[in-house]
Scaffold this active site. Structure first.
Site, PDB file in Angstrom:
ATOM      1  N   ARG A 122       0.849  -1.197   0.000  1.00 23.52           N
ATOM      2  CA  ARG A 122       0.000   0.000   0.000  1.00 23.52           C
ATOM      3  C   ARG A 122       0.881   1.242   0.000  1.00 23.52           C
ATOM      4  NH1 ARG A 122      -5.089  -2.118   2.043  1.00 23.52           N
ATOM      5  NH2 ARG A 122      -6.113  -0.472   0.919  1.00 23.52           N
ATOM      6  N   GLN A 125      -0.527   2.732  -5.791  1.00 29.83           N
ATOM      7  CA  GLN A 125      -1.965   3.015  -5.635  1.00 29.83           C
ATOM      8  C   GLN A 125      -2.778   2.612  -6.865  1.00 29.83           C
ATOM      9  OE1 GLN A 125      -2.202   7.121  -4.495  1.00 29.83           O
ATOM     10  NE2 GLN A 125      -2.855   6.615  -2.443  1.00 29.83           N
ATOM     11  N   ASP A 137      -3.739  -0.992  -6.756  1.00 29.61           N
ATOM     12  CA  ASP A 137      -4.263  -1.434  -5.476  1.00 29.61           C
ATOM     13  C   ASP A 137      -5.740  -1.830  -5.572  1.00 29.61           C
ATOM     14  OD1 ASP A 137      -5.059  -1.728  -2.881  1.00 29.61           O
ATOM     15  OD2 ASP A 137      -4.252   0.170  -2.177  1.00 29.61           O
ATOM     16  N   SER A 152      -8.043  -1.356  -2.439  1.00 32.71           N
ATOM     17  CA  SER A 152      -8.609  -0.009  -2.288  1.00 32.71           C
ATOM     18  C   SER A 152      -9.729   0.250  -3.289  1.00 32.71           C
ATOM     19  CB  SER A 152      -7.527   1.060  -2.481  1.00 32.71           C
ATOM     20  OG  SER A 152      -6.679   1.086  -1.377  1.00 32.71           O
ATOM     21  N   TYR A 158      -1.938   0.131   8.227  1.00 28.85           N
ATOM     22  CA  TYR A 158      -3.034  -0.684   8.751  1.00 28.85           C
ATOM     23  C   TYR A 158      -3.159  -0.510  10.259  1.00 28.85           C
ATOM     24  CZ  TYR A 158      -3.331  -3.208   4.347  1.00 28.85           C
ATOM     25  OH  TYR A 158      -3.522  -3.538   3.038  1.00 28.85           O
TER      26      TYR A 158
HETATM   27  P1  NAD Z   1      -8.692  -2.305   6.444  1.00 31.45           P
HETATM   28  O1  NAD Z   1      -9.723  -2.801   5.481  1.00 31.45           O
HETATM   29  O2  NAD Z   1      -7.624  -3.224   6.905  1.00 31.45           O
HETATM   30  O3  NAD Z   1      -9.468  -1.792   7.749  1.00 31.45           O
HETATM   31  C1  NAD Z   1     -10.567  -0.912   7.676  1.00 31.45           C
HETATM   32  C2  NAD Z   1     -10.504   0.071   8.813  1.00 31.45           C
HETATM   33  O4  NAD Z   1     -10.830  -0.560  10.044  1.00 31.45           O
HETATM   34  C3  NAD Z   1      -9.136   0.706   9.009  1.00 31.45           C
HETATM   35  O5  NAD Z   1      -9.239   2.102   8.888  1.00 31.45           O
HETATM   36  C4  NAD Z   1      -8.759   0.292  10.427  1.00 31.45           C
HETATM   37  O6  NAD Z   1      -7.998   1.281  11.100  1.00 31.45           O
HETATM   38  C5  NAD Z   1     -10.125   0.108  11.041  1.00 31.45           C
HETATM   39  N1  NAD Z   1     -10.167  -0.644  12.302  1.00 31.45           N
HETATM   40  C6  NAD Z   1      -9.473  -1.737  12.704  1.00 31.45           C
HETATM   41  N2  NAD Z   1      -9.838  -2.099  13.939  1.00 31.45           N
HETATM   42  C7  NAD Z   1     -10.796  -1.237  14.340  1.00 31.45           C
HETATM   43  C8  NAD Z   1     -11.563  -1.079  15.526  1.00 31.45           C
HETATM   44  N3  NAD Z   1     -11.407  -1.892  16.569  1.00 31.45           N
HETATM   45  N4  NAD Z   1     -12.445  -0.055  15.587  1.00 31.45           N
HETATM   46  C9  NAD Z   1     -12.616   0.797  14.547  1.00 31.45           C
HETATM   47  N5  NAD Z   1     -11.919   0.697  13.403  1.00 31.45           N
HETATM   48  C10 NAD Z   1     -11.020  -0.297  13.303  1.00 31.45           C
HETATM   49  O7  NAD Z   1      -7.990  -1.003   5.938  1.00 31.45           O
HETATM   50  P2  NAD Z   1      -8.039  -0.258   4.527  1.00 31.45           P
HETATM   51  O8  NAD Z   1      -9.299   0.510   4.453  1.00 31.45           O
HETATM   52  O9  NAD Z   1      -7.757  -1.207   3.439  1.00 31.45           O
HETATM   53  O10 NAD Z   1      -6.813   0.739   4.649  1.00 31.45           O
HETATM   54  C11 NAD Z   1      -6.497   1.370   5.855  1.00 31.45           C
HETATM   55  C12 NAD Z   1      -5.497   2.457   5.604  1.00 31.45           C
HETATM   56  O11 NAD Z   1      -4.353   1.981   4.889  1.00 31.45           O
HETATM   57  C13 NAD Z   1      -5.967   3.601   4.752  1.00 31.45           C
HETATM   58  O12 NAD Z   1      -6.856   4.457   5.343  1.00 31.45           O
HETATM   59  C14 NAD Z   1      -4.626   4.239   4.457  1.00 31.45           C
HETATM   60  O13 NAD Z   1      -4.135   4.954   5.542  1.00 31.45           O
HETATM   61  C15 NAD Z   1      -3.776   3.054   4.216  1.00 31.45           C
HETATM   62  N6  NAD Z   1      -3.713   2.850   2.780  1.00 31.45           N
HETATM   63  C16 NAD Z   1      -2.704   3.423   2.092  1.00 31.45           C
HETATM   64  C17 NAD Z   1      -2.663   3.275   0.719  1.00 31.45           C
HETATM   65  C18 NAD Z   1      -1.578   3.891  -0.074  1.00 31.45           C
HETATM   66  O14 NAD Z   1      -0.836   4.713   0.402  1.00 31.45           O
HETATM   67  N7  NAD Z   1      -1.454   3.483  -1.314  1.00 31.45           N
HETATM   68  C19 NAD Z   1      -3.621   2.553   0.053  1.00 31.45           C
HETATM   69  C20 NAD Z   1      -4.652   1.979   0.801  1.00 31.45           C
HETATM   70  C21 NAD Z   1      -4.671   2.128   2.164  1.00 31.45           C
END
Ligand code: NAD
Length: 380
Positions: free
Chosen positions: A122, A127, A130, A133, A228
């Site tokens: 990620r 991106q 990805d 996402s 994450y």
């Molecule tokens: P994910 O599907 O693993 O998780 C979804 C959300 O659940 C996350 O925001 C996580 O913090 C949250 N979560 C976990 N436990 C929790 C709890 N107990 N209570 C409430 N929320 C909880 O994550 P995702 O959506 O695939 O991605 C998360 C983050 O990864 C993004 O917001 C970003 O910061 C990063 N990301 C970066 C890139 C990039 O730079 N290319 C791309 C995708 C994601």
């Protein structure tokens, strides 16, 4: 290089891994592109559109597998398909390598280079590749539409001569890619939105979308290098549950999207919290298929608990399969394009590449991905 695109066979799956537009780009790269008849039908793409793009249609599924240098798929391969593939073939798809140990071993033994779309790092540069996402974004949008169609109320405030309707209250747990899109969608529909996530950096993103961030002091939470969430302790989870209880009881809609990468999702809405909601309220548990954030949610079913509707439908991007296919196909193409060796006219497996080592799981008879290797060898 011969690229093969077999039809997706998973029941109900309408997304496709390659659109005619992407087929055209692959042909332009210099590849020979062959697809199984009917491959695009689920998303409304006719065989003729792929043929017009320069691809060849095949009715022989087995031959597609046997002759391919590179297979482009959406879903993981079946075991009997793996045994058809030639040594050195490259297979790109979702793979679920954290759970599919036997499949990873089969791909290794067959000498297939398996690339897992879930394992694309990620990073900012990757991106465009990805798929987690791109599909989570659409899933977040779909959660709100599902909730809206099951709720016996409207989402926006409405002032009419017949009276004023208050905006519906939506609470979103987990504000990652899907959760943020759910917030944005619920806001567009006029709901009053509150959200919570364990990663403190998210608070500002929630506010910038017009949502209210629920402040809960859980002590040390933070995020991994990859962005994450870190897994909470049982005490932290209990604290979070108690702090959310009142907001849940006062919400018309609760949408849960909380995930911890590579682990079972935490149970954040317990049975007593469900029972504390008003009859007619709706919960959408986006994690239902992988264990569930909500006690009582059933994968792929909509159930009624004391008048509260709990939606556990999986594969949400499939609801908007045309756009989901377009995005997934672009993700796959961007990966192929990035590593394409123009001189050799082929997909080059290069372990010095900045993205490949993270998402190649097996290569040349070995499990090359360190994380997965560790799991298979009985580590964490
Ligand atoms: P994910 O599907 O693993 O998780 C979804 C959300 O659940 C996350 O925001 C996580 O913090 C949250 N979560 C976990 N436990 C929790 C709890 N107990 N209570 C409430 N929320 C909880 O994550 P995702 O959506 O695939 O991605 C998360 C983050 O990864 C993004 O917001 C970003 O910061 C990063 N990301 C970066 C890139 C990039 O730079 N290319 C791309 C995708 C994601």
């Amino acid at each position: 290089m011969r690229i093969a695109i077999p039809r997706e066979t998973h029941p109900g799956e309408n997304r496709v891994p390659v659109t005619p537009e992407v087929a055209k780009k692959l042909v332009r790269l210099g590849a020979e592109v062959e697809f199984e008849a009917g491959m695009g039908a689920g998303s409304g793409f006719a065989d003729q559109e792929y043929i017009d793009a320069g691809a060849t249609v095949s009715n022989d599924r087995e031959a597609l597998f046997r002759n391919a240098d590179l297979l482009l798929r959406l879903r993981k391969p079946q075991r009997d398909e793996v045994s058809l593939m030639k040594r050195g073939a490259i297979h790109i798809s979702y793979l679920d390598p954290f759970n599919e140990h036997d499949l990873v071993r089969a791909l290794q033994e067959q000498g297939v280079t398996a690339i897992s779309m879930e394992m694309i790092p990620r990073t900012t540069r990757s991106q465009k590749m990805d798929a987690l996402s791109s599909q989570a974004n659409l899933a977040g949008y779909v959660t709100v539409l599902l909730a809206a169609t099951h709720l016996p109320r409207i989402l926006p405030m409405m002032m009419t001569p017949a009276g004023t309707l208050k905006p519906a209250k939506v609470f979103i747990i987990g504000a990652g890619v899907a959760g943020l899109q759910a917030i944005a969608t619920a806001k567009r529909l006029g709901a009053k939105v509150t959200a919570f996530d364990t990663r403190p950096v998210v608070a500002e993103q929630v506010r910038s979308l017009g949502g209210t961030f629920l402040e809960i002091d859980l002590g040390e939470t933070g995020e991994t290098e990859g962005g994450y969430a870190k897994e909470l302790t049982p005490e932290q989870i209990e604290k979070q549950r108690q702090a959310q209880k009142e907001v849940i009881a006062n919400s018309d809609v609760v949408i849960t999207t909380a995930q911890v990468f590579g682990r079972k999702p935490p149970v954040l809405v317990t049975r007593d919290m469900v029972e504390g909601m008003q009859p007619g309220s709706v919960i959408v548990d986006m994690a239902a298929e992988t264990g569930g954030n909500v006690e009582g949610s059933v994968p792929n079913e909509t159930v009624d608990v004391n008048g509260v509707t709990i939606i556990g439908q999986g594969n949400l991007p499939n609801q908007v399969c045309r756009d989901a296919s377009q995005m997934y196909a672009s993700n796959v193409f961007n990966l192929v394009d990035d590593v394409w060796d123009k001189e050799a006219n082929s997909f080059k497996i290069d372990f010095d590449h900045d993205i490949l080592p993270g998402c190649v799981i097996t290569h040349d008879g070995q499990v090359t991905n360190e994380t997965i290797k560790n799991i298979l060898e009985g580590g964490n």
